[in-house]
Write an enzyme that holds these catalytic residues in place. Structure first.
Site, mmCIF file in Angstrom:
data_model
loop_
_atom_site.group_PDB
_atom_site.id
_atom_site.type_symbol
_atom_site.label_atom_id
_atom_site.label_comp_id
_atom_site.label_asym_id
_atom_site.label_seq_id
_atom_site.Cartn_x
_atom_site.Cartn_y
_atom_site.Cartn_z
ATOM 1 N N ASN A 267 0.806 -1.130 -0.023
ATOM 2 C CA ASN A 267 0.107 -0.186 0.053
ATOM 3 C C ASN A 267 0.821 1.241 0.026
ATOM 4 O OD1 ASN A 267 -1.886 -1.876 0.082
ATOM 5 N ND2 ASN A 267 -2.735 -1.398 2.117
ATOM 6 N N THR B 182 -15.693 37.329 -31.682
ATOM 7 C CA THR B 182 -16.322 36.702 -30.428
ATOM 8 C C THR B 182 -17.824 36.271 -30.964
ATOM 9 O OG1 THR B 182 -17.697 38.752 -30.260
ATOM 10 C CG2 THR B 182 -15.579 38.729 -28.864
ATOM 11 N N HIS B 183 -18.169 35.074 -30.214
ATOM 12 C CA HIS B 183 -19.541 34.363 -31.070
ATOM 13 C C HIS B 183 -19.181 33.853 -32.332
ATOM 14 C CE1 HIS B 183 -21.895 36.348 -27.422
ATOM 15 N NE2 HIS B 183 -20.956 37.269 -27.889
ATOM 16 N N LYS C 245 -8.982 16.542 -51.145
ATOM 17 C CA LYS C 245 -8.936 16.600 -49.714
ATOM 18 C C LYS C 245 -7.524 16.931 -49.106
ATOM 19 C CE LYS C 245 -12.462 16.023 -47.261
ATOM 20 N NZ LYS C 245 -13.121 17.130 -46.628
ATOM 21 N N GLU D 78 -7.573 17.613 -35.534
ATOM 22 C CA GLU D 78 -8.859 16.983 -35.072
ATOM 23 C C GLU D 78 -8.769 15.888 -33.967
ATOM 24 O OE1 GLU D 78 -11.762 16.570 -38.743
ATOM 25 O OE2 GLU D 78 -9.466 16.371 -39.291
ATOM 26 N N GLN E 115 -6.117 0.423 -7.503
ATOM 27 C CA GLN E 115 -5.420 -0.039 -8.479
ATOM 28 C C GLN E 115 -5.997 0.592 -9.735
ATOM 29 O OE1 GLN E 115 -4.249 -4.207 -8.411
ATOM 30 N NE2 GLN E 115 -5.546 -4.653 -10.230
ATOM 31 N N LYS F 285 -4.328 3.840 -12.223
ATOM 32 C CA LYS F 285 -3.014 3.529 -13.047
ATOM 33 C C LYS F 285 -3.423 3.733 -14.602
ATOM 34 C CE LYS F 285 -0.950 1.407 -9.471
ATOM 35 N NZ LYS F 285 -2.564 1.441 -8.888
HETATM 36 N N1 ARG Z 1 -1.374 -3.305 -7.598
HETATM 37 C C1 ARG Z 1 -1.922 -2.422 -6.290
HETATM 38 C C2 ARG Z 1 -2.418 -1.220 -6.849
HETATM 39 O O1 ARG Z 1 -2.249 -0.809 -7.753
HETATM 40 C C3 ARG Z 1 -0.739 -2.529 -5.381
HETATM 41 C C4 ARG Z 1 -1.316 -2.710 -3.839
HETATM 42 C C5 ARG Z 1 -2.074 -3.649 -3.573
HETATM 43 N N2 ARG Z 1 -2.086 -3.753 -2.310
HETATM 44 C C6 ARG Z 1 -3.111 -4.567 -1.694
HETATM 45 N N3 ARG Z 1 -3.104 -4.731 -0.361
HETATM 46 N N4 ARG Z 1 -3.714 -5.452 -2.457
HETATM 47 O O2 ARG Z 1 -2.992 -0.460 -5.908
#
Ligand code: ARG
Length: 458
Positions: A113, A158-159, A286, A293, A325, A328
């Site tokens: 953690n 503007t607009h 074209k 875009e 998790q 990420k």
């Molecule tokens: N893969 C987990 C995350 O991205 C890492 C921490 C996991 N901790 C646990 N107690 N399962 O948050």
């Protein structure tokens, strides 16, 4: 089998279901954190040895093992096992495979953690540095272009209706200002990213005599986090970064939107270099502004990541929950999208050719100097509201006769207000209109030149 395979397998009596393993694994995306994970582990091992929690020899073996693993990952030789839950477990398991028992001591006084919180902070700190560099390059691009195109006038809108003539340089420097604020937001966000969470362990800290400040020094963090519960559940800095990324994308997207409109046959203000456009598979004529875009489209995607993050966080009971998790992929994709967009827009920028003739013709039409007529009257002591009315009636008169303001004679002007003098006519040219706006921050050449000088002094 479970007991052997999973580091946490002690209390389990049956192996994890295969589908669950695949569902809970984050290895396929968090492996990009490997460098930070190893860097953090090396600092942690050094601290454990300094504190006498493990021996020097054990620390040496751990550090050498981690360095080998890093080398293998870098060359692609590392045998990633999709059965591993995450990058932390993959590295730790490989370490124990290579150095034996000492590997099992690395996780002392630490939890995944606080480990993941450390990894993301290290990662994001690096990425923010890179993004700041890219923003700085784009800012420099806008200044260079403003200097190159200095003196060119276009209609300001503007607009999306013609409003008043402005310098193209002034328009370009508006984006410099936006990006300058973005850069300061990034630096501000960095101060909150740059705090060391390790030592919070699972949530409450540890009873072992670790030295958090030492780890912070090794990893070049100016501070350690102040509350272990907050340390393992805080993702504010990710949300902040993705918000900042959203704003930057929004700024890029607005510039792109102008390029898209301006490169139409109808406007013809700008031509994007062939290398930065694409063609149509059916219409031979074209030339499409796809890069612009796509940046506009990808802006929506980054906004989506921000909403995803805020939504993931909003209902979490204290402290760490596995939901975290899910932070990420949005973060990584926001970083990738932002970096790619900043890079390509910077190279596209210096391949734009502006049509001075089209812009200046555009600026001269559409009664863009009607405000100047009203301001002229104000200098003759006419109250502005009345002056506005007079100028408006003159515009209506012109529209009826299909004339421009500059086509009218002094006699015609005097029909609307007897106090008009010959000096009115110079005020009706677009250049005079631009150069009359000499307030600080205004579009007059003198003011824009001053701003460029200020920017260059910084
Ligand atoms: N893969 C987990 C995350 O991205 C890492 C921490 C996991 N901790 C646990 N107690 N399962 O948050």
């Amino acid at each position: 089998m479970q007991k052997k395979e999973k580091p946490w397998g002690g209390r389990f009596s049956e192996p994890t279901d295969g589908e669950v393993e695949a569902f809970t694994s984050s290895l396929h995306f968090d492996r990009r954190l490997y460098r930070y994970d190893i860097e953090g582990s090396i600092a942690h091992a050094r601290m454990l040895a300094k504190q006498g929690i493990i021996t020097r020899a054990e620390a040496t073996a751990i550090i050498a093992g981690l360095a080998t693993i890093r080398g293998e990952i870098e060359t692609g030789a590392f045998p990633f096992n999709p059965g591993d839950e995450d990058i932390h477990m993959a590295v730790e398991k490989a370490l124990t495979d290579r150095i034996g028992e000492a590997g099992g001591k690395l996780h002392t006084g630490r939890s995944r953690n606080d480990q993941i919180a450390l990894d993301i902070r290290l990662y994001l700190r690096d990425e923010i540095g890179r993004v700041i560099g890219l923003v700085a390059e784009l800012k420099a691009g806008f200044v260079a272009l403003a200097k190159k195109e200095f003196g060119v006038i276009l209609p300001g809108y503007t607009h999306l209706q013609k409003a008043q003539p402005v310098l193209l340089a002034h328009y370009l420097l508006a984006f410099w200002e936006m990006l300058d604020r973005d850069e300061s937001r990034l630096r501000d966000c960095l101060t909150r990213v740059n705090v060391m969470p390790l030592g919070a362990a699972a949530l409450a800290g540890t009873g072992l005599p670790i030295d958090r400040r030492y780890v912070a020094r090794l990893l070049k963090f100016p501070h350690v986090t102040a509350n272990s519960m907050d340390s393992v559940s805080d993702r504010d800095y990710i949300a902040e970064f993705v918000f900042t990324a959203s704003l930057i994308m929004m700024h890029l997207s607005r510039f792109c939107e102008d390029l898209i409109i301006w490169s139409t046959d109808e406007f013809g203000y700008v031509e994007i270099a062939d290398a930065y456009t694409t063609g149509s598979s059916i219409m031979p004529q074209k030339k499409n502004p796809d890069v612009a875009e796509l940046i506009r489209g990808k802006t929506g995607r980054v906004y989506g990541h921000l909403v995803a993050l805020l939504t993931i966080l909003k209902g979490l009971p204290m402290t760490y929950n596995r939901d975290l998790q899910e932070d990420k992929e949005p973060l990584f994709d926001a970083v990738d999208t932002l970096r790619a967009s900043l890079k390509i827009i910077t190279s596209m920028l210096c391949r734009l050719s502006f049509s001075r003739a089209r812009m200046e013709a555009g600026a001269a039409s559409g009664f863009s100097t009607a405000t100047d007529v009203a301001e002229y009257l104000v200098t003759k002591a006419v109250p502005f509201r009345e002056a506005h009315g007079i100028a408006g009636r003159i515009v209506a008169y012109c529209i009826e006769r299909d004339k421009a303001l500059t086509d009218l004679s002094l006699k015609e002007f005097r029909r609307f207000y007897p106090g008009f003098g010959k000096d009115l006519f110079v005020r009706l040219t677009v250049r005079q209109s631009v150069n009359s706006r000499r307030v600080p921050g205004g579009t007059a050449e003198a003011m824009v030149r001053r701003r460029i000088a200020e920017i260059e002094r910084r």
